[in-house]
Design a protein around this motif. Sequence first.
Motif, PDB file in Angstrom:
ATOM      1  N   LEU A 149       0.820  -1.210   0.000  1.00  0.00           N
ATOM      2  CA  LEU A 149       0.000   0.000   0.000  1.00  0.00           C
ATOM      3  C   LEU A 149       0.856   1.263   0.000  1.00  0.00           C
ATOM      4  N   ARG A 150       2.063   1.182   0.555  1.00  0.00           N
ATOM      5  CA  ARG A 150       2.943   2.345   0.545  1.00  0.00           C
ATOM      6  C   ARG A 150       3.583   2.554  -0.820  1.00  0.00           C
ATOM      7  N   GLU A 151       3.995   1.459  -1.439  1.00  0.00           N
ATOM      8  CA  GLU A 151       4.674   1.587  -2.730  1.00  0.00           C
ATOM      9  C   GLU A 151       3.700   1.913  -3.860  1.00  0.00           C
ATOM     10  N   VAL A 152       2.555   1.275  -3.856  1.00  0.00           N
ATOM     11  CA  VAL A 152       1.547   1.513  -4.905  1.00  0.00           C
ATOM     12  C   VAL A 152       0.368   2.241  -4.252  1.00  0.00           C
ATOM     13  N   LYS A 153       0.428   3.547  -4.244  1.00  0.00           N
ATOM     14  CA  LYS A 153      -0.609   4.341  -3.610  1.00  0.00           C
ATOM     15  C   LYS A 153      -1.799   4.480  -4.557  1.00  0.00           C
ATOM     16  N   THR A 154      -2.946   4.124  -4.058  1.00  0.00           N
ATOM     17  CA  THR A 154      -4.168   4.206  -4.856  1.00  0.00           C
ATOM     18  C   THR A 154      -5.365   4.253  -3.919  1.00  0.00           C
ATOM     19  N   GLU A 155      -6.495   4.695  -4.446  1.00  0.00           N
ATOM     20  CA  GLU A 155      -7.742   4.747  -3.687  1.00  0.00           C
ATOM     21  C   GLU A 155      -8.690   3.620  -4.083  1.00  0.00           C
ATOM     22  N   ASP A 166      -8.040   5.768   3.674  1.00  0.00           N
ATOM     23  CA  ASP A 166      -6.994   5.381   4.624  1.00  0.00           C
ATOM     24  C   ASP A 166      -7.581   4.951   5.964  1.00  0.00           C
ATOM     25  N   GLU A 167      -8.750   5.478   6.299  1.00  0.00           N
ATOM     26  CA  GLU A 167      -9.379   5.123   7.565  1.00  0.00           C
ATOM     27  C   GLU A 167      -9.907   3.691   7.564  1.00  0.00           C
ATOM     28  N   ASP A 168     -10.087   3.111   6.374  1.00  0.00           N
ATOM     29  CA  ASP A 168     -10.645   1.762   6.270  1.00  0.00           C
ATOM     30  C   ASP A 168      -9.600   0.663   6.448  1.00  0.00           C
ATOM     31  N   THR A 169      -8.320   1.020   6.549  1.00  0.00           N
ATOM     32  CA  THR A 169      -7.269   0.006   6.698  1.00  0.00           C
ATOM     33  C   THR A 169      -7.075  -0.327   8.178  1.00  0.00           C
ATOM     34  N   VAL A 170      -6.993  -1.623   8.465  1.00  0.00           N
ATOM     35  CA  VAL A 170      -6.799  -2.118   9.834  1.00  0.00           C
ATOM     36  C   VAL A 170      -5.591  -3.044   9.828  1.00  0.00           C
ATOM     37  N   VAL A 171      -4.624  -2.784  10.703  1.00  0.00           N
ATOM     38  CA  VAL A 171      -3.404  -3.593  10.781  1.00  0.00           C
ATOM     39  C   VAL A 171      -3.724  -4.912  11.477  1.00  0.00           C
ATOM     40  N   LEU A 172      -3.273  -6.019  10.915  1.00  0.00           N
ATOM     41  CA  LEU A 172      -3.500  -7.347  11.491  1.00  0.00           C
ATOM     42  C   LEU A 172      -2.395  -7.680  12.485  1.00  0.00           C
ATOM     43  N   ASN A 173      -2.800  -8.134  13.689  1.00  0.00           N
ATOM     44  CA  ASN A 173      -1.864  -8.549  14.740  1.00  0.00           C
ATOM     45  C   ASN A 173      -0.790  -7.486  14.966  1.00  0.00           C
ATOM     46  N   GLY A 174      -1.242  -6.260  15.170  1.00  0.00           N
ATOM     47  CA  GLY A 174      -0.309  -5.161  15.381  1.00  0.00           C
ATOM     48  C   GLY A 174       0.239  -5.134  16.796  1.00  0.00           C
ATOM     49  N   SER A 175       1.084  -4.160  17.053  1.00  0.00           N
ATOM     50  CA  SER A 175       1.676  -4.000  18.385  1.00  0.00           C
ATOM     51  C   SER A 175       0.647  -3.420  19.357  1.00  0.00           C
TER      52      SER A 175
END
Length: 299
Positions: A149-155, A166-175
């Motif tokens: 998602l960082r390298e290929v930025k798109t909506e 960007d608000e719809d992204t949720v990190v899996l098993n984050g810190s």
Amino acid sequence: MGCDGGTIPKRHELVKGPKKVEKVDKNAELAAKWKYCALSQEKLRRPIVACELGRLYNKDAVIEYLLDKSAERPNTEVVGHIRSIKDVKELNLTDNPAWEGERRNAKGDCYEDMHRAMFICPVVGLEMNGKHKFCYLQTCGCVFSVRALREVKTEICHKCGDPFRDEDTVVLNGSKEEQEKLQKAMEEKRAQAKTGKKSKKNKVVETASKPLELEVSSEPKSMAMNRESSHGSSSTDTAPGPSGSSKIEKPIVTAGSKRSIQDMEEKSEAYKSIFTSHSSAKRTKSQMSNWVTHTPYHF
């Protein structure tokens, strides 16, 4: 009995010291998060769902928990924030072509790579084994690596083409820090949803009460207009005459008043004679009797 026959005991066999703290292998712990369900501790199998905090579950385990929350389970604190099946999202995962499954090392006579994962990123090809950060989209459920998602930025989603923010992204098993941020965002969304529901209910009540007020306020005006129109049309009427200015006044007939049939000029005498109010039906005093019996059968 021991210590005889030439045996020489060592110090740690005779003196018991403090137990050593067992260290958990970080690699094994990371691999367990990505391979096992956070609720049932069983191996992940499709369909796999994720909550708003980025934890992975088997969908069957979540449904069983929601159906019977009173049952005793070891990890109920992990799913305390899940109220219904709408609080989780089914993930659209990409299979790893290099994954051979569990049957490869059934005998245990070969090396098993713990970092080999079942799923990969469809854009970059990184394996979802805990070494790289992955996230999912709440709109469509597709899973990507954060690097993609960082390298290929798109909506637009790379896999299904649905739009996202960007608000719809949720990190899996984050810190822990990332999970705290996700928890704050979850609480804010739920608070906004509650206020939105309350405002909708108030709008529905207002819209339901306005038509009643309009009907009550509009009834007297309509009645007055009807009365004025009826009075104006029935009170005066012009009739043709020599000068053309003569007017014939007609009696005002209201809805509650009764009009006698004998006064109707448009009716014929034969029709009027049918009713008892006609002069032919009236009796004189000589025809009427002035005595009354218990059962008077007289005319």
